[in-house]
Design an enzyme around this catalytic site. Structure first.
Site, short mmCIF file in Angstrom:
data_model
loop_
_atom_site.label_atom_id
_atom_site.label_comp_id
_atom_site.label_asym_id
_atom_site.label_seq_id
_atom_site.Cartn_x
_atom_site.Cartn_y
_atom_site.Cartn_z
N TYR A 171 0.69 -0.97 0.04
CA TYR A 171 0.01 -0.50 0.04
C TYR A 171 0.80 1.33 0.08
CZ TYR A 171 -2.44 3.94 2.02
OH TYR A 171 -3.16 5.04 2.35
N LYS A 182 0.99 4.14 -2.87
CA LYS A 182 1.57 5.58 -2.57
C LYS A 182 2.83 6.38 -3.75
CE LYS A 182 -2.72 6.59 -1.69
NZ LYS A 182 -3.82 7.09 -2.40
#
Ligand code: UFG
Length: 333
Positions: A146, A150
């Protein structure tokens, strides 16, 4: 009116995105929300905003929406898969979808001449930080796919600035908390994994007990410490960051600069609600760092950002009021 700023918000039906949409609409911007409603809620989008149901990586939808008007002021990108634990089990879905959608959106911005981009980024970039509080210059070493996804979008934005002059703000949130003080919207995830709504549900008797993930961390009371930042303060930071993008790109860490332990969160919920919270201590959750606290000196110095909700009980009170009034959230799951 033709002089209103036109902004596109992906994920504008989600938790942080919808609070930012409210703030943009309140200052008079013309807001178009693009959300596929896999996680977001149609009812979280205020009536002043236009709504398009599509995913942030849907090139045709992006061309249709961005191509329908000239003179876009900015795109703000919130839509993402956002569960750290799930990303450890499905790494390539997280890397592929989050980064792929981000790249498609950046590409569309460049092709349609959108000059400004704001990215909803995360403290999960910092993995297990060596120095607290965490500044923007701390080494990036994501502890999960995750966080990595980003970071991949942050890197793509660096290239979009260098190659195409697309100015961006990467905003790395610590722990978003609370709800619109006006009670219009709040936090509604399915499943809910975040601490504050889970503690509130335990206080309301909607969960038998709260599981505290470990009390043997090297912190004053043994439970993990996090920097909670009110979602409306985050929204204000987006408006201020956007106004910085005339000539340059920026990166900001967003937190209050003060950490609260899991036990302190439980105590705050008990103080606000007047109810006791049943809890038990269970094993640590994989991947949780002991302490995550932001230094937000940079955004404070450069934009004058001053969080209005720095006290944990004030944050919890807004979450509690929304949850009490909306026990089933937006009621669409
Ligand atoms: N916790 C519990 N019990 C629970 C849920 C959480 O003890 O049932 C603890 C966690 O172990 C952690 C703290 O409460 O120490 C906060 O947990 P959250 O899941 O609410 O938030 P995280 O700090 O894990 O994650 C948040 C966002 C992520 C983001 C990350 C960046 O949810 O999207 O911050 O730091 F990546």
């Amino acid at each position: 009116m033709t002089d209103r700023r036109r902004v596109l918000v992906t994920g504008g039906a989600g938790y942080v995105g919808s609070h930012v949409v409210l703030a943009l609409a309140a200052r008079g911007d013309h807001v178009v929300v693009l959300d596929d409603l896999r996680q977001g809620h149609r009812a979280a989008v205020p009536p002043q905003a236009e709504f398009v149901q599509a995913s942030a990586g849907d090139r045709e939808a992006l061309d249709r929406v961005l191509g329908a008007h000239d003179g876009w002021h900015a795109v703000l990108h919130f839509a993402a898969l956002s569960l750290v634990g799930e990303s450890m089990r499905e790494p390539y879905r997280y890397l592929g979808e989050n980064a792929g959608d981000g790249f498609a959106l950046i590409d569309a911005c460049v092709r349609h001449g959108v000059p400004r981009f704001v990215l909803s980024s995360t403290a999960a970039l910092f993995g297990l930080p060596k120095t607290i509080p965490i500044t923007e210059d701390a080494p990036v070493d994501p502890g999960s796919p995750y966080g990595e996804s980003k970071w991949m979008i942050e890197r793509a934005l660096l290239w979009a600035d260098r190659l195409h002059g697309l100015r961006s703000a990467c905003l790395r949130y610590f722990n978003a908390a609370g709800a619109d003080p006006g009670g219009r919207i709040g936090e509604d995830h399915a499943p809910e994994t975040h601490l504050i709504p889970l503690v509130i549900d335990a206080a309301l008797g909607r969960r038998p007990t709260l599981d505290v993930f470990g009390d043997d961390y090297p912190t004053p009371d043994g439970t993990c410490v996090r920097d909670y930042v009110h979602v409306s303060d985050l929204a204000e930071a987006h408006l201020l960051a956007l106004d910085q993008l005339g000539t340059r790109s920026v990166v900001y860490n967003l937190g209050n600069g003060r950490g609260y332990s899991v036990r302190e969160v439980i105590a705050a919920v008990e103080a606000v609600t007047g109810r006791s919270v049943p809890y038990r201590v269970v094993a640590r959750r994989a991947g949780d760092p002991a302490v995550l606290v932001a230094s937000s000196e940079r955004i404070r110095a450069e934009t004058g950002w001053t969080p209005r909700f720095s006290d944990l009980q004030d944050m919890v009170r807004t979450a509690w009021l929304w949850r009490e009034a909306n026990p089933h959230g937006f009621g669409d799951r």
